[in-house]
Design a protein around this motif. Structure first.
Motif, mmCIF file in Angstrom:
data_model
loop_
_atom_site.group_PDB
_atom_site.id
_atom_site.type_symbol
_atom_site.label_atom_id
_atom_site.label_comp_id
_atom_site.label_asym_id
_atom_site.label_seq_id
_atom_site.Cartn_x
_atom_site.Cartn_y
_atom_site.Cartn_z
ATOM 1 N N TYR A 208 -3.874 -1.687 -0.379
ATOM 2 C CA TYR A 208 -5.093 -0.888 -0.455
ATOM 3 C C TYR A 208 -6.170 -1.619 0.340
ATOM 4 O O TYR A 208 -6.062 -2.814 0.610
ATOM 5 N N ASP A 209 -7.210 -0.890 0.726
ATOM 6 C CA ASP A 209 -8.190 -1.418 1.670
ATOM 7 C C ASP A 209 -9.217 -2.307 0.975
ATOM 8 O O ASP A 209 -10.336 -1.888 0.677
ATOM 9 N N GLY B 122 -12.264 -3.040 3.505
ATOM 10 C CA GLY B 122 -13.121 -1.870 3.662
ATOM 11 C C GLY B 122 -13.929 -1.574 2.411
ATOM 12 O O GLY B 122 -15.114 -1.217 2.480
ATOM 13 N N LEU C 107 -1.308 1.877 3.859
ATOM 14 C CA LEU C 107 -2.598 1.345 3.430
ATOM 15 C C LEU C 107 -3.349 2.465 2.728
ATOM 16 O O LEU C 107 -3.720 3.464 3.357
ATOM 17 N N GLY D 191 -6.579 4.090 0.633
ATOM 18 C CA GLY D 191 -8.024 3.947 0.730
ATOM 19 C C GLY D 191 -8.675 3.540 -0.587
ATOM 20 O O GLY D 191 -8.100 3.675 -1.668
#
Length: 356
Positions: free
Chosen positions: A181-182, A185, A340, A342
């Motif tokens: 997972y990000d 970000g 990946l 979000g």
């Protein structure tokens, strides 16, 4: 429904390895190699053999009906601890998807011990689990990468799949699926949320050099500072583990060291945030009136303390790990090997504008 072949007198007889080979359209030697787990095989071939094993109710020997996965049809998840909300939520996703796929879910814990992790993976290989899913924060050094490569190749030889869940990829030469997972970000977004509210002195709690999860989160924090042209002050990054009592310790020690030099806190996860909140309250400081705070994970106790945080799709991580592993086992063309997922901010009431 399981089937049996007919014996000479017309009654049912136990299926043999030759029956399995004929039913699957492969040689007896191929069946033997796949069931023993001692020889590599194409995923599609293994899937055909294992389907024939189940349909014919084949038992390799009287000692173990479950040899080679004939009746185990299981996926294994290995975590540091089942107490942590993070690991529990991922495990729930694995369990949910495994049940939908008609597989049993086996849970193993390691306490973060690499030797115990290795022993557990060996056990799951012997049990012929269809997939072994490793979850959690790691020190991604050369020794770790070498060890993971060995795990992946050993499981592939046995017809199983290694899935790294929330762990960094190992490179194209290693036969492992990666579901992430990000982190970076999400950290960038939540730091930007604080910066947009006018906070520039943001205390980061939970730096842990060498560990993949805190390092990726602090990378997002630093990137946001750079994007907003706010000077990076290493003194605002505090070392600590991802536990509630550590959040309390880090803030208590910071306040003991002198006048408060921050207006906001980025807690490395929600447990750290809960401990930090307690330490602030003990000093008469309120969130968000005196100090703004954000966290990461969106797991208990985030909603209980009205914490703005980053939502991580924990259950979807587990479900995706199972789906990808079984797609590869079935030999499905184009099955993803690296996904990946979000993350996004959940805004609650723990941030106030910083007005000088």
């Amino acid at each position: 429904m399981a089937r049996r072949t007919a014996s000479d007198d017309g009654g049912p007889r136990p299926s043999t390895i030759r029956d399995v080979a004929k039913h699957a359209g492969v040689s007896v030697a191929t069946v033997s190699r796949i069931l023993s787990g001692t020889y590599p095989s194409a995923p599609a071939t293994r899937a055909k053999v294992m389907r024939a094993v189940r349909e014919l109710d084949y038992v390799a020997n009287a000692h173990a009906r479950g040899l080679a996965g004939a009746s185990s049809s299981s996926v294994a998840i290995i975590v540091n601890s089942v107490i942590s909300p993070h690991y529990a939520a991922v495990a729930q996703g694995v369990q949910t998807q495994a049940a939908l796929e008609g597989r049993l879910c086996i849970v193993g814990t390691t306490g973060g011990d690499p030797e115990r992790e290795l022993a557990t993976i060996r056990l799951m290989r012997e049990e012929h689990a269809d997939a072994v899913i490793l979850v959690g924060n790691v020190v991604a050094d050369d020794a770790y990468r070498e060890r993971m490569g060995e795990y992946a190749r050993a499981l592939a030889l046995a017809g199983s799949q290694l899935v790294l869940c929330g762990r960094p990829p190992l490179g194209p030469e290693v036969p492992a699926i990666v579901v992430e997972y990000d982190n970076t970000g999400g950290a960038y977004a939540v730091t930007s949320h604080l910066l947009s509210a006018g906070h520039q002195r943001i205390l980061f709690l939970g730096r842990r050099e060498g560990y993949s999860t805190p390092e990726s989160r602090i990378a997002g924090y630093r990137a946001a500072l750079a994007a907003y042209r706010v000077p990076h002050d290493p003194a605002l990054e505090v070392d600590g583990t991802m536990e509630r009592h550590e959040g309390h310790r880090m803030v208590r020690e910071r306040l003991d060291a002198g006048p408060r030099d921050f207006t906001a806190i980025f807690a490395g996860n929600d447990l750290i945030a809960a401990g930090a909140r307690q330490a602030l309250r003990e000093r008469g400081l309120r969130i968000p009136d005196d100090v703004s705070m954000v966290g990461f994970d969106d797991l208990p106790p985030a909603a209980d303390i009205d914490l703005t945080t980053v939502h991580v799709p924990h259950e979807e991580l587990g479900r995706t790990a199972v789906r990808l592993a079984l797609e590869r086992e079935r030999g499905r063309a184009g099955a993803a090997e690296h996904v990946l997922l979000g993350t996004h901010i959940v805004v609650r009431d723990s941030v106030r504008p910083n007005i000088p």
